[in-house]
Scaffold this active site. Sequence first.
Site, short mmCIF file in Angstrom:
data_model
loop_
_atom_site.label_atom_id
_atom_site.label_comp_id
_atom_site.label_asym_id
_atom_site.label_seq_id
_atom_site.Cartn_x
_atom_site.Cartn_y
_atom_site.Cartn_z
N LYS A 1 0.82 -1.22 0.00
CA LYS A 1 0.00 0.00 0.00
C LYS A 1 0.85 1.27 0.00
O LYS A 1 0.44 2.29 -0.56
CB LYS A 1 -0.89 0.01 1.25
CG LYS A 1 -1.91 -1.10 1.30
CD LYS A 1 -2.59 -1.20 2.66
CE LYS A 1 -1.93 -2.19 3.57
NZ LYS A 1 -2.66 -2.56 4.76
N VAL B 1 -6.13 -3.13 -1.74
CA VAL B 1 -7.40 -2.69 -1.14
C VAL B 1 -8.39 -3.85 -1.10
O VAL B 1 -8.63 -4.49 -2.13
CB VAL B 1 -8.04 -1.53 -1.95
CG1 VAL B 1 -9.37 -1.10 -1.32
CG2 VAL B 1 -7.09 -0.36 -2.05
N LYS C 1 -5.94 3.25 1.78
CA LYS C 1 -6.68 2.46 0.78
C LYS C 1 -7.65 3.35 0.00
O LYS C 1 -7.84 3.17 -1.21
CB LYS C 1 -7.42 1.32 1.47
CG LYS C 1 -6.48 0.26 2.04
CD LYS C 1 -7.19 -0.66 2.99
CE LYS C 1 -6.30 -1.78 3.51
NZ LYS C 1 -6.85 -2.43 4.71
N1 HSE Z 1 -4.53 -4.14 8.84
C1 HSE Z 1 -5.30 -4.29 7.65
C2 HSE Z 1 -6.75 -4.50 8.05
C3 HSE Z 1 -4.79 -5.48 6.86
O1 HSE Z 1 -7.03 -4.73 9.22
O2 HSE Z 1 -7.63 -4.38 7.19
C4 HSE Z 1 -5.26 -5.54 5.45
O3 HSE Z 1 -4.83 -4.45 4.68
#
Ligand code: HSE
Length: 332
Positions: free
Chosen positions: A111, A138, A211
């Site tokens: 990302k 994403v 994202k």
């Molecule tokens: N830490 C992120 C989440 C992981 O909890 O969605 C996936 O990108």
Amino acid sequence: MRVAVLGMGSVGRGVLQMIEEKDLGISVTAVADSRSALIDKDGISIDEVLEAKAKSGFCGDRSLTAMDVVKKAAYDVLIEVTPTNADTGEPALTHILTALEKGRHVVTSNKGPISREFSRIRSLAAARGVQVRYEATVGGAIPVMHMLEHGLAGNRVLAVFGVLNGTCNFILTRMAAEGLTYEQALLEAREMGYAEADPTYDVKGIDPAVKLVILANTFCRKPVTLEDVEITGIDLLTNDALRLAEEQHCTIRLIAEAIPDRGILRVAPRLLPLSHPLVVEGTLNAITIETDMAGEITLIGKGAGSVETASAIIGDLLYIRNFHAERHPKKT
Ligand code: HSE
């Protein structure tokens, strides 16, 4: 098609396992972790490399690095799945730019570089006539980029709303369903391994904002950065707030929203009716795309996980193979 894989964490291992199990006709000619690498132009043994990694913590030769792989290995596609750095995008950014510079395609779940240097990466790929694909950045397994680029081609995307962080969604679900405190729910989320290495990125809303930037840059004409996003996390939410929501047959979800015509780019906790399509449970992600022709489409699925993220990466790889086959028919 020959691929080099950088990163042997849960995503990298998942990708290697799926390439092996599914017999996709993909040859892995190099792998690297943070302290070693293995290069073989004739193809490495995936089973052996996974076993070596599990036993010793190293995937290959300690005198070789990820950059050696990028520069010296024989590959058509670089799979960049090293740990993300949301602040600088490095070292993944250099890996990606160097591979593109060499005329190689790139598939990534990273990302940091995609959110920070989207225009630069895209322009370089276009200049070299190669693909850079980032479905896995994403929504984990949810094919939202394919939907935006291909499924909804010709539509004008008016807005995107979504639950883009599984950790926050899990915490909110556990707080509402079991009455856990925020701290207890966060501890459980961390134990499940979904949270970022530094979970403040999740709970303060930075991860879903990153994202959102990637999504917005994919469908908007005007490029945006993380600094353009108004961010409120869930770290100050109380059990009382969730109880009050429940009394109104509602609940709270951390919603990321991009509405270009109204200049809205925001991540914030929102009160939603329990029947709302974005009220998903646990670590699920959900994304609603609002368009002029197709109306509203909501995608729901697993937002993280080794095999789930591998699904997005393999989808991108096979897309490139078709693209690559058209342009270089003899090589595939
Ligand atoms: N830490 C992120 C989440 C992981 O909890 O969605 C996936 O990108």
